[in-house]
Write a protein that holds these residues in place. Structure first.
Motif, PDB file in Angstrom:
ATOM      1  N   GLY A 105      11.469  67.044 -49.459  1.00 54.69           N
ATOM      2  CA  GLY A 105      11.196  67.818 -50.665  1.00 54.69           C
ATOM      3  C   GLY A 105      11.326  66.979 -51.925  1.00 54.69           C
ATOM      4  O   GLY A 105      10.519  67.102 -52.861  1.00 54.69           O
ATOM      5  N   VAL A 106      12.338  66.117 -51.973  1.00 56.18           N
ATOM      6  CA  VAL A 106      12.498  65.220 -53.115  1.00 56.18           C
ATOM      7  C   VAL A 106      11.328  64.242 -53.182  1.00 56.18           C
ATOM      8  O   VAL A 106      10.815  63.933 -54.256  1.00 56.18           O
ATOM      9  CB  VAL A 106      13.848  64.475 -53.034  1.00 56.18           C
ATOM     10  N   GLY A 129      15.590  58.393 -54.490  1.00 51.42           N
ATOM     11  CA  GLY A 129      15.721  59.265 -53.332  1.00 51.42           C
ATOM     12  C   GLY A 129      16.724  60.363 -53.586  1.00 51.42           C
ATOM     13  O   GLY A 129      17.426  60.375 -54.604  1.00 51.42           O
ATOM     14  N   LYS A 130      16.802  61.296 -52.656  1.00 54.22           N
ATOM     15  CA  LYS A 130      17.775  62.377 -52.718  1.00 54.22           C
ATOM     16  C   LYS A 130      19.185  61.806 -52.705  1.00 54.22           C
ATOM     17  O   LYS A 130      19.450  60.794 -52.065  1.00 54.22           O
ATOM     18  CB  LYS A 130      17.581  63.323 -51.528  1.00 54.22           C
ATOM     19  N   GLY A 131      20.091  62.465 -53.407  1.00 57.41           N
ATOM     20  CA  GLY A 131      21.485  62.066 -53.332  1.00 57.41           C
ATOM     21  C   GLY A 131      21.971  62.073 -51.896  1.00 57.41           C
ATOM     22  O   GLY A 131      21.742  63.039 -51.166  1.00 57.41           O
ATOM     23  N   GLY A 132      22.602  60.997 -51.463  1.00 55.37           N
ATOM     24  CA  GLY A 132      23.090  60.900 -50.097  1.00 55.37           C
ATOM     25  C   GLY A 132      22.078  60.364 -49.103  1.00 55.37           C
ATOM     26  O   GLY A 132      22.380  60.231 -47.916  1.00 55.37           O
ATOM     27  N   SER A 133      20.874  60.033 -49.578  1.00 55.75           N
ATOM     28  CA  SER A 133      19.843  59.538 -48.662  1.00 55.75           C
ATOM     29  C   SER A 133      20.088  58.101 -48.224  1.00 55.75           C
ATOM     30  O   SER A 133      19.502  57.638 -47.245  1.00 55.75           O
ATOM     31  CB  SER A 133      18.460  59.645 -49.311  1.00 55.75           C
ATOM     32  N   LEU A 175      11.029  54.846 -52.194  1.00 53.98           N
ATOM     33  CA  LEU A 175      11.659  56.154 -52.091  1.00 53.98           C
ATOM     34  C   LEU A 175      12.318  56.256 -50.716  1.00 53.98           C
ATOM     35  O   LEU A 175      11.626  56.248 -49.693  1.00 53.98           O
ATOM     36  CB  LEU A 175      10.639  57.263 -52.297  1.00 53.98           C
ATOM     37  N   VAL A 176      13.633  56.321 -50.706  1.00 51.91           N
ATOM     38  CA  VAL A 176      14.392  56.368 -49.461  1.00 51.91           C
ATOM     39  C   VAL A 176      14.450  57.812 -48.982  1.00 51.91           C
ATOM     40  O   VAL A 176      14.889  58.704 -49.716  1.00 51.91           O
ATOM     41  CB  VAL A 176      15.809  55.796 -49.660  1.00 51.91           C
ATOM     42  N   CYS A 177      14.002  58.035 -47.763  1.00 51.58           N
ATOM     43  CA  CYS A 177      13.814  59.399 -47.272  1.00 51.58           C
ATOM     44  C   CYS A 177      14.439  59.562 -45.893  1.00 51.58           C
ATOM     45  O   CYS A 177      14.061  58.858 -44.947  1.00 51.58           O
ATOM     46  CB  CYS A 177      12.324  59.722 -47.221  1.00 51.58           C
ATOM     47  N   VAL A 211       5.195  62.586 -44.383  1.00 56.94           N
ATOM     48  CA  VAL A 211       4.988  61.567 -45.420  1.00 56.94           C
ATOM     49  C   VAL A 211       3.641  60.861 -45.263  1.00 56.94           C
ATOM     50  O   VAL A 211       3.049  60.385 -46.224  1.00 56.94           O
ATOM     51  CB  VAL A 211       6.154  60.547 -45.391  1.00 56.94           C
ATOM     52  N   GLY A 212       3.157  60.774 -44.043  1.00 56.86           N
ATOM     53  CA  GLY A 212       1.856  60.164 -43.788  1.00 56.86           C
ATOM     54  C   GLY A 212       1.831  58.672 -44.081  1.00 56.86           C
ATOM     55  O   GLY A 212       2.781  57.948 -43.782  1.00 56.86           O
TER      56      GLY A 212
END
Length: 320
Positions: free
Chosen positions: A191-192, A7-11, A181-183, A227-228
């Protein structure tokens, strides 16, 4: 099963990886478990409940890569020495295969329990590495171990990966049965997700999105729109998590019921995946051949010769 958190940094991927690991460790009967910290920022030990001093004292895989290589190569005749091994070298006949919780020299030397979770760490990117080393040289130890690891039912290797798309600098991203994937409900985090999915699509990587820091219905609607069907579950704002971020790691049993239910949904997805050992080995070989042709030839040796075309890892290979 082999599981990645990205995941994105900080997610919040490290936080969720720790929650998932502590959830598994609290189950009865407790499954076989191994946590691996492969992030450039080594925070998984602290997220599991270690103090900063305890985390700093953990043995690191990256500092002992030659020793790990020598153990894993065993008496594989295709690998002449530990120096000949690279991070993508696949196992073959004669290689030593690992189990999740076996009493091997690697487990004894590099795995330490943190709040009931066996943990091994790649090692931090140190000041001495600046300008002279790539962090992926440290993560190479994790990739080699996963390439040589045979896991069965009710066995879990959980890896906290580097943030963003850094995992695609090697074949490590293909080593997992499920990638969580943590979002967050933000444009940057989505975007990530799209970038990761775009890279992984051609390799059959199973990606499930776990929403994090979901405050209300608008946040959830945003994630569903962006994300669907990849959205598996979500974790809401949590006093339990906030306490952990302040250094107070509470028992997993005190996690909010709705957030604990999200962890159960994640395990249920993992448990429903069928292992595909031939594909696992084929992808390992594919990335090894790519690396060998691009940069990994050593002393005039053709490292594609390390590939054992008749070998497939798995429980059958382990029993021979």
């Amino acid at each position: 099963m082999k599981i990645a958190f990205v995941g994105k940094g900080g997610s919040g991927k490290t936080t969720l990886a720790a929650l998932f690991l502590r959830h598994l460790a609290a189950e009865r009967p407790a499954p076989a478990l191994l946590a691996l910290d492969a992030d450039i920022n080594q925070h998984l030990a602290v997220a599991l409940g270690a103090t900063d001093a305890q985390a700093a004292a953990l043995p690191t895989l990256g500092e002992h890569l030659p020793r790990i290589k020598d153990y894993l190569r065993g008496d594989n005749p295709r690998i002449l020495s530990a120096d000949d091994m690279v991070k993508t070298t696949p196992p073959g006949r004669g290689s030593r295969l690992l189990r999740i919780d076996e009493d091997s020299p690697l487990h004894r030397d590099f795995v330490r329990p943190v709040d009931g979770v066996p943990l091994a760490v790649a090692g931090a990117f140190a000041a001495d590495d600046l300008g002279v080393a790539c962090y992926h040289s440290k993560v190479g130890a994790v990739e080699l171990m996963l390439n040589h690891m045979v896991d069965g039912g009710d066995e879990y290797a959980v890896v906290d990966m580097t943030a963003g798309a850094d995992a695609f600098a090697s074949g490590l991203f293909t080593r997992f049965d499920v990638t969580f994937l943590v979002c967050e409900p933000t444009v940057r985090s989505v975007g990530v997700y799209r970038q990761y999915l775009g890279y992984a699509r051609d390799f059959g990587v199973r990606v499930a999105v776990v929403g994090n820091k979901v405050s209300d219905g608008e946040d959830l609607d945003f994630l569903r729109d962006e994300v669907g069907d990849d959205l598996l579950t979500w974790v809401g704002r949590s006093a339990h998590v906030r306490a952990a971020e302040r250094g107070e790691v509470r028992p997993i049993e005190l996690l909010e019921p709705e957030n604990r239910a999200a962890l159960r949904a994640m395990r249920a997805l993992v448990d429903g995946v069928e292992k595909d050992w031939p594909t696992y080995q084929r992808q390992a070989v594919e990335f090894h051949v790519r690396n060998a042709r691009a940069w990994a030839h050593r002393s005039g040796r053709d490292l594609t010769e390390q590939v054992d075309p008749e070998f497939v890892p798995g429980p059958v290979a382990m029993s021979r």
